[in-house]
Scaffold this active site. Structure first.
Site, PDB file in Angstrom:
ATOM      1  N   ASP A  43       0.799  -1.159  -0.049  1.00 36.91           N
ATOM      2  CA  ASP A  43      -0.036  -0.122   0.007  1.00 36.91           C
ATOM      3  C   ASP A  43       0.919   1.204  -0.015  1.00 36.91           C
ATOM      4  OD1 ASP A  43       0.931   0.114   2.428  1.00 36.91           O
ATOM      5  OD2 ASP A  43      -0.784  -0.304   3.595  1.00 36.91           O
ATOM      6  N   GLU A  72       0.194  -8.921  -1.418  1.00 34.77           N
ATOM      7  CA  GLU A  72      -0.748  -8.532  -0.436  1.00 34.77           C
ATOM      8  C   GLU A  72      -1.728  -7.768  -0.815  1.00 34.77           C
ATOM      9  OE1 GLU A  72       1.394  -7.410   3.916  1.00 34.77           O
ATOM     10  OE2 GLU A  72       0.439  -5.614   2.908  1.00 34.77           O
ATOM     11  N   GLU A  81      -2.247   5.206   2.681  1.00 37.67           N
ATOM     12  CA  GLU A  81      -2.129   3.727   2.108  1.00 37.67           C
ATOM     13  C   GLU A  81      -3.497   3.098   1.720  1.00 37.67           C
ATOM     14  OE1 GLU A  81       1.106   4.893   4.902  1.00 37.67           O
ATOM     15  OE2 GLU A  81      -1.029   5.242   4.976  1.00 37.67           O
ATOM     16  N   HIS A  91       4.008   5.613  13.436  1.00 38.21           N
ATOM     17  CA  HIS A  91       4.545   6.479  12.361  1.00 38.21           C
ATOM     18  C   HIS A  91       3.484   6.665  11.486  1.00 38.21           C
ATOM     19  CE1 HIS A  91       4.126   2.528  10.447  1.00 38.21           C
ATOM     20  NE2 HIS A  91       3.962   3.117   9.159  1.00 38.21           N
ATOM     21  N   ARG A 121       0.591   8.553   9.378  1.00 39.77           N
ATOM     22  CA  ARG A 121       0.169  10.080   9.404  1.00 39.77           C
ATOM     23  C   ARG A 121      -1.064  10.561   9.908  1.00 39.77           C
ATOM     24  NH1 ARG A 121       2.737   8.558   4.602  1.00 39.77           N
ATOM     25  NH2 ARG A 121       4.532  10.135   3.931  1.00 39.77           N
ATOM     26  N   HIS A 149      10.643   6.555  15.215  1.00 44.61           N
ATOM     27  CA  HIS A 149      10.572   6.425  13.654  1.00 44.61           C
ATOM     28  C   HIS A 149      11.375   7.938  13.319  1.00 44.61           C
ATOM     29  CE1 HIS A 149       9.269   6.950   9.634  1.00 44.61           C
ATOM     30  NE2 HIS A 149       8.861   5.663   9.606  1.00 44.61           N
TER      31      HIS A 149
END
Length: 363
Positions: A94, A116, A130, A209, A211, A240
């Site tokens: 993604d 995936e 994603e 991490h 967003r 991160h």
């Protein structure tokens, strides 16, 4: 058949590594193209699995926007596809790298296989970007490797041709098994951390991490971690590299029970997963890896596209609710259910890469 394997982030590299190894073993003509969307973390994984990038676009820059990154990938991949002229492009999951490489291949009428495929929250901004990246890639792909039956069902519901969908399990399990074999014959990768942290105390491993958690949500997650530290639990947090993550973490999590460390190598992270008592994370990959080690994961997201882990009892979706995180963490740390039930990883047994390459050779 000439194959171009494209990825750019550490999670992609981990999950694509077993496929590269399978292609190598069968002497299939392929090249690895990396965008460098994650730089240092990507290079660590390539070195560990002994994979060499044939093409490195090295596109990572500090604070670049998603549009800037996307435009660079499209431009550079156009030239690479013209130069290499592959029969098939493999992309994963993604990421911006995956969706942009798929678009570039589509524009050149080159077939795309999506590893995936089919995971969905059906929420455009969760995870962001994603969820849309993965849906977009599904619209462009010619072959869809779904890790589970639920993922296949999602694709069929979106009118993807069922004959192009293959259930294989998730290659992350393959990667874990490969890594464990390598660790058994190599140096002790845990030494750099085990000398500093006492794992006889109940320990929580944390990552973050995403967003969609930036800002107030992430601050609330940090408040929950402080609450858990005040209760006496030990927290290990590989922070991160994103400055929006680091600023909040280092400002708020100053506590003698909280160990803030730089991102660790893949083998060290495996060691941490094996030795911790609980994981709190917004990572998709960790939700798939943790069941192999019989670990609960508190998922700090509002929605998860990996509902198999939730249904099996490994993952608990807690969002950024401070009280819920603390409550469920205490509950999980005191639970013995996973060990007692001897549960199995719902994402596969470690043969996904072999199945994927079998399908590629048969199409």
């Amino acid at each position: 058949m000439k194959i171009l394997v494209c990825f750019g982030t550490r999670p992609e590299a981990i999950k694509m590594a077993p496929i590269c190894k399978e292609l190598q073993q069968r002497n299939i003509d392929f090249k690895v193209c990396v965008t460098g969307q994650h730089r240092e973390m990507l290079d660590q994984v390539l070195a560990f699995f002994e994979i060499t990038a044939d093409i490195d676009l090295n596109l990572m820059e500090k604070n670049q926007s998603l549009n800037q990154l996307s435009s660079k990938i499209l431009k550079d991949m156009d030239a690479i596809l013209e130069q290499e002229n592959p029969d098939l492009v493999l992309v994963h999951g993604d990421t911006t790298t995956s969706s942009m490489c798929a678009i570039a291949a589509f524009h050149r009428n080159t077939k795309v296989a999506h590893i995936e495929a089919g995971l969905r929250t059906h929420k455009k901004y969760s995870p962001f970007p994603e969820e849309v990246n993965r849906q977009l890639t599904s619209k462009l792909a010619d072959i869809h490797f779904a890790p589970t039956h639920a993922a296949k069902k999602n694709l069929i519901n979106e009118l993807i041709d069922e004959e192009s969908i293959f259930i294989t399990g998730n290659t992350v399990v393959d990667a874990l098994l490969l890594a464990e074999r390598k660790l058994s014959t190599h140096e002790d990768y845990s030494a750099e951390i085990s000398s500093k942290i006492d794992f006889s105390t109940k320990t929580i491993l944390v990552t973050g991490h995403r967003r969609e958690n930036f800002g107030k949500a992430f601050e609330e997650i940090c408040e929950a971690l402080l609450d858990l530290a005040n209760l006496g639990f030990q927290i290990v947090f590989p922070v991160h590299l994103n400055p929006l993550v680091r600023e909040v973490v280092y400002r708020k999590l100053n506590h003698n029970k909280i160990f803030l460390i730089d991102p660790v190598s893949y083998p060290v992270f495996i060691w941490l997963m094996k030795n911790c008592d609980l994981i709190i994370s917004d990572s998709g990959g960790i939700q798939e890896e943790a069941p192999t080690f019989m670990k609960y994961v508190l998922v700090t997201r509002e929605f998860s596209e990996r509902l198999e882990g939730v249904a099996a009892g490994f993952s608990i979706v807690v969002g950024h609710n401070r009280q819920l995180i603390v409550e469920k963490a205490i509950e999980a740390l005191n639970s013995k259910k996973l060990e007692q039930k001897k549960m199995v990883n719902p994402y596969g047994e470690g043969n996904a890469s072999k199945q994927i390459v079998d399908v590629i050779l048969a199409t």
